[in-house]
Motif scaffolding. Structure first.
Motif, PDB file in Angstrom:
ATOM      1  N   ALA A  43       0.850  -1.198   0.000  1.00 42.57           N
ATOM      2  CA  ALA A  43       0.000   0.000   0.000  1.00 42.57           C
ATOM      3  C   ALA A  43       0.880   1.240   0.000  1.00 42.57           C
ATOM      4  CB  ALA A  43      -0.914   0.002   1.212  1.00 42.57           C
ATOM      5  N   ARG A  44       0.405   2.255  -0.695  1.00 40.63           N
ATOM      6  CA  ARG A  44       1.143   3.515  -0.811  1.00 40.63           C
ATOM      7  C   ARG A  44       0.145   4.651  -0.640  1.00 40.63           C
ATOM      8  NH1 ARG A  44       1.747   3.100  -5.845  1.00 40.63           N
ATOM      9  NH2 ARG A  44       3.361   1.550  -5.713  1.00 40.63           N
ATOM     10  N   LEU A  45       0.486   5.647   0.149  1.00 37.56           N
ATOM     11  CA  LEU A  45      -0.350   6.827   0.320  1.00 37.56           C
ATOM     12  C   LEU A  45      -0.313   7.646  -0.963  1.00 37.56           C
ATOM     13  CD1 LEU A  45      -1.801   7.574   2.939  1.00 37.56           C
ATOM     14  CD2 LEU A  45       0.035   9.174   3.434  1.00 37.56           C
ATOM     15  N   THR A  46      -1.465   8.135  -1.395  1.00 36.76           N
ATOM     16  CA  THR A  46      -1.505   9.000  -2.578  1.00 36.76           C
ATOM     17  C   THR A  46      -1.215  10.431  -2.149  1.00 36.76           C
ATOM     18  OG1 THR A  46      -3.852   9.462  -2.295  1.00 36.76           O
ATOM     19  CG2 THR A  46      -3.261   7.554  -3.678  1.00 36.76           C
ATOM     20  N   ALA A  47      -1.071  11.320  -3.117  1.00 35.77           N
ATOM     21  CA  ALA A  47      -0.854  12.736  -2.803  1.00 35.77           C
ATOM     22  C   ALA A  47      -2.046  13.282  -2.018  1.00 35.77           C
ATOM     23  CB  ALA A  47      -0.646  13.531  -4.088  1.00 35.77           C
ATOM     24  N   HIS A  48      -3.251  12.874  -2.413  1.00 41.21           N
ATOM     25  CA  HIS A  48      -4.443  13.313  -1.674  1.00 41.21           C
ATOM     26  C   HIS A  48      -4.436  12.745  -0.252  1.00 41.21           C
ATOM     27  CE1 HIS A  48      -8.440  14.692  -0.837  1.00 41.21           C
ATOM     28  NE2 HIS A  48      -8.896  13.459  -0.705  1.00 41.21           N
ATOM     29  N   GLY A  49      -3.995  11.510  -0.099  1.00 40.35           N
ATOM     30  CA  GLY A  49      -3.875  10.906   1.222  1.00 40.35           C
ATOM     31  C   GLY A  49      -2.896  11.670   2.099  1.00 40.35           C
ATOM     32  N   GLU A  50      -1.788  12.112   1.524  1.00 38.37           N
ATOM     33  CA  GLU A  50      -0.829  12.925   2.275  1.00 38.37           C
ATOM     34  C   GLU A  50      -1.440  14.255   2.678  1.00 38.37           C
ATOM     35  OE1 GLU A  50       3.191  13.318   0.802  1.00 38.37           O
ATOM     36  OE2 GLU A  50       2.968  11.433  -0.295  1.00 38.37           O
ATOM     37  N   ASP A  51      -2.206  14.866   1.780  1.00 39.09           N
ATOM     38  CA  ASP A  51      -2.856  16.137   2.101  1.00 39.09           C
ATOM     39  C   ASP A  51      -3.839  15.979   3.254  1.00 39.09           C
ATOM     40  OD1 ASP A  51      -1.437  17.484   0.157  1.00 39.09           O
ATOM     41  OD2 ASP A  51      -3.067  17.404  -1.323  1.00 39.09           O
ATOM     42  N   VAL A  52      -4.604  14.909   3.246  1.00 38.89           N
ATOM     43  CA  VAL A  52      -5.540  14.649   4.347  1.00 38.89           C
ATOM     44  C   VAL A  52      -4.760  14.399   5.629  1.00 38.89           C
ATOM     45  CG1 VAL A  52      -7.262  13.029   5.235  1.00 38.89           C
ATOM     46  CG2 VAL A  52      -7.416  13.832   2.872  1.00 38.89           C
ATOM     47  N   TYR A  53      -3.707  13.615   5.551  1.00 39.27           N
ATOM     48  CA  TYR A  53      -2.884  13.321   6.723  1.00 39.27           C
ATOM     49  C   TYR A  53      -2.291  14.592   7.325  1.00 39.27           C
ATOM     50  CZ  TYR A  53       1.007  11.680   9.539  1.00 39.27           C
ATOM     51  OH  TYR A  53       1.899  11.485  10.570  1.00 39.27           O
ATOM     52  N   ASP A  54      -1.829  15.497   6.469  1.00 38.59           N
ATOM     53  CA  ASP A  54      -1.190  16.731   6.934  1.00 38.59           C
ATOM     54  C   ASP A  54      -2.177  17.869   7.171  1.00 38.59           C
ATOM     55  OD1 ASP A  54       1.386  15.741   7.015  1.00 38.59           O
ATOM     56  OD2 ASP A  54       1.799  16.267   4.924  1.00 38.59           O
ATOM     57  N   TYR A  55      -3.504  17.574   7.133  1.00 42.54           N
ATOM     58  CA  TYR A  55      -4.559  18.552   7.376  1.00 42.54           C
ATOM     59  C   TYR A  55      -4.583  19.665   6.328  1.00 42.54           C
ATOM     60  CZ  TYR A  55      -5.292  16.394  11.934  1.00 42.54           C
ATOM     61  OH  TYR A  55      -5.568  15.507  12.936  1.00 42.54           O
ATOM     62  N   ARG A  56      -4.072  19.391   5.140  1.00 45.57           N
ATOM     63  CA  ARG A  56      -4.158  20.371   4.056  1.00 45.57           C
ATOM     64  C   ARG A  56      -5.437  20.171   3.249  1.00 45.57           C
ATOM     65  NH1 ARG A  56       1.507  18.822   3.382  1.00 45.57           N
ATOM     66  NH2 ARG A  56       0.777  17.425   1.750  1.00 45.57           N
ATOM     67  N   ALA A  57      -6.129  19.060   3.496  1.00 47.29           N
ATOM     68  CA  ALA A  57      -7.388  18.757   2.817  1.00 47.29           C
ATOM     69  C   ALA A  57      -8.360  18.193   3.850  1.00 47.29           C
ATOM     70  CB  ALA A  57      -7.165  17.739   1.695  1.00 47.29           C
ATOM     71  N   ASP A  58      -9.640  18.387   3.606  1.00 46.57           N
ATOM     72  CA  ASP A  58     -10.658  17.851   4.500  1.00 46.57           C
ATOM     73  C   ASP A  58     -10.691  16.335   4.402  1.00 46.57           C
ATOM     74  OD1 ASP A  58     -11.448  20.367   5.368  1.00 46.57           O
ATOM     75  OD2 ASP A  58     -12.939  20.570   3.764  1.00 46.57           O
ATOM     76  N   ALA A  59     -10.925  15.699   5.519  1.00 44.52           N
ATOM     77  CA  ALA A  59     -11.040  14.241   5.550  1.00 44.52           C
ATOM     78  C   ALA A  59     -12.416  13.839   5.042  1.00 44.52           C
ATOM     79  CB  ALA A  59     -10.846  13.733   6.967  1.00 44.52           C
ATOM     80  N   PRO A  60     -12.505  12.754   4.293  1.00 40.07           N
ATOM     81  CA  PRO A  60     -13.814  12.294   3.840  1.00 40.07           C
ATOM     82  C   PRO A  60     -14.661  11.837   5.023  1.00 40.07           C
ATOM     83  CG  PRO A  60     -12.119  10.706   3.252  1.00 40.07           C
ATOM     84  CD  PRO A  60     -11.419  11.894   3.832  1.00 40.07           C
ATOM     85  N   ALA A  61     -15.977  11.869   4.845  1.00 42.69           N
ATOM     86  CA  ALA A  61     -16.884  11.406   5.890  1.00 42.69           C
ATOM     87  C   ALA A  61     -16.552   9.956   6.231  1.00 42.69           C
ATOM     88  CB  ALA A  61     -18.317  11.523   5.412  1.00 42.69           C
ATOM     89  N   GLY A  62     -16.527   9.670   7.501  1.00 46.85           N
ATOM     90  CA  GLY A  62     -16.215   8.312   7.938  1.00 46.85           C
ATOM     91  C   GLY A  62     -14.783   8.142   8.404  1.00 46.85           C
ATOM     92  N   LEU A  63     -13.945   9.135   8.215  1.00 48.45           N
ATOM     93  CA  LEU A  63     -12.552   9.068   8.647  1.00 48.45           C
ATOM     94  C   LEU A  63     -12.400   9.909   9.905  1.00 48.45           C
ATOM     95  CD1 LEU A  63      -9.674   8.061   8.022  1.00 48.45           C
ATOM     96  CD2 LEU A  63      -9.311  10.186   6.801  1.00 48.45           C
ATOM     97  N   ALA A  64     -12.167   9.247  11.016  1.00 55.04           N
ATOM     98  CA  ALA A  64     -12.011   9.946  12.286  1.00 55.04           C
ATOM     99  C   ALA A  64     -10.532  10.277  12.494  1.00 55.04           C
ATOM    100  CB  ALA A  64     -12.504   9.077  13.427  1.00 55.04           C
ATOM    101  N   ARG A  65     -10.294  11.460  12.975  1.00 56.48           N
ATOM    102  CA  ARG A  65      -8.921  11.829  13.331  1.00 56.48           C
ATOM    103  C   ARG A  65      -8.981  12.908  14.380  1.00 56.48           C
ATOM    104  NH1 ARG A  65      -6.763  15.105   8.025  1.00 56.48           N
ATOM    105  NH2 ARG A  65      -8.378  16.682   8.026  1.00 56.48           N
ATOM    106  N   PRO A  66      -7.913  13.056  15.156  1.00 55.60           N
ATOM    107  CA  PRO A  66      -7.925  14.063  16.207  1.00 55.60           C
ATOM    108  C   PRO A  66      -7.916  15.473  15.616  1.00 55.60           C
ATOM    109  CG  PRO A  66      -5.760  13.050  16.057  1.00 55.60           C
ATOM    110  CD  PRO A  66      -6.665  12.311  15.096  1.00 55.60           C
ATOM    111  N   PRO A  67      -8.396  16.443  16.378  1.00 59.11           N
ATOM    112  CA  PRO A  67      -8.331  17.820  15.870  1.00 59.11           C
ATOM    113  C   PRO A  67      -6.878  18.250  15.685  1.00 59.11           C
ATOM    114  CG  PRO A  67      -9.132  17.783  18.127  1.00 59.11           C
ATOM    115  CD  PRO A  67      -8.969  16.370  17.695  1.00 59.11           C
ATOM    116  N   ARG A  68      -6.696  19.142  14.737  1.00 56.76           N
ATOM    117  CA  ARG A  68      -5.332  19.639  14.489  1.00 56.76           C
ATOM    118  C   ARG A  68      -4.889  20.475  15.676  1.00 56.76           C
ATOM    119  NH1 ARG A  68      -3.077  22.717   9.136  1.00 56.76           N
ATOM    120  NH2 ARG A  68      -0.902  22.489   9.692  1.00 56.76           N
ATOM    121  N   TRP A  69      -3.684  20.343  16.059  1.00 59.03           N
ATOM    122  CA  TRP A  69      -3.115  20.981  17.242  1.00 59.03           C
ATOM    123  C   TRP A  69      -3.867  22.219  17.524  1.00 59.03           C
ATOM    124  CZ3 TRP A  69      -0.470  21.202  12.601  1.00 59.03           C
ATOM    125  CH2 TRP A  69       0.188  20.051  12.225  1.00 59.03           C
TER     126      TRP A  69
END
Length: 69
Positions: A43-69
């Motif tokens: 498995a490899r993270l896509t560019a969009h996946g990296e953006d979501v991970y780094d809070y540069r893009a909104d997470a899709p519905a159903g993906l839980a993550r902690p609030p950004r610092w």
């Protein structure tokens, strides 16, 4: 590798659960999965996946993550 890491934390996980979650990420274009004929997936993270991970893009519905610092 993901399954081994989950067990070290410890998080309840099975290989089926990990593969289902990877499939969900792939269906939302957050990851790409290589499923050769072997039982091992890559498995490899896509560019969009990296953006979501780094809070540069909104997470899709159903993906839980902690609030950004």
């Amino acid at each position: 590798m993901l399954l081994s890491c989950a067990h070290e934390i410890p998080i309840y996980a099975t290989s089926d659960l990990v593969r289902r979650e990877l499939g969900w990420l792939a269906s939302h274009s957050l990851a790409e999965i290589e499923r050769d004929k072997s039982p091992v997936w890559a498995a490899r993270l896509t560019a969009h996946g990296e953006d979501v991970y780094d809070y540069r893009a909104d997470a899709p519905a159903g993906l839980a993550r902690p609030p950004r610092w």
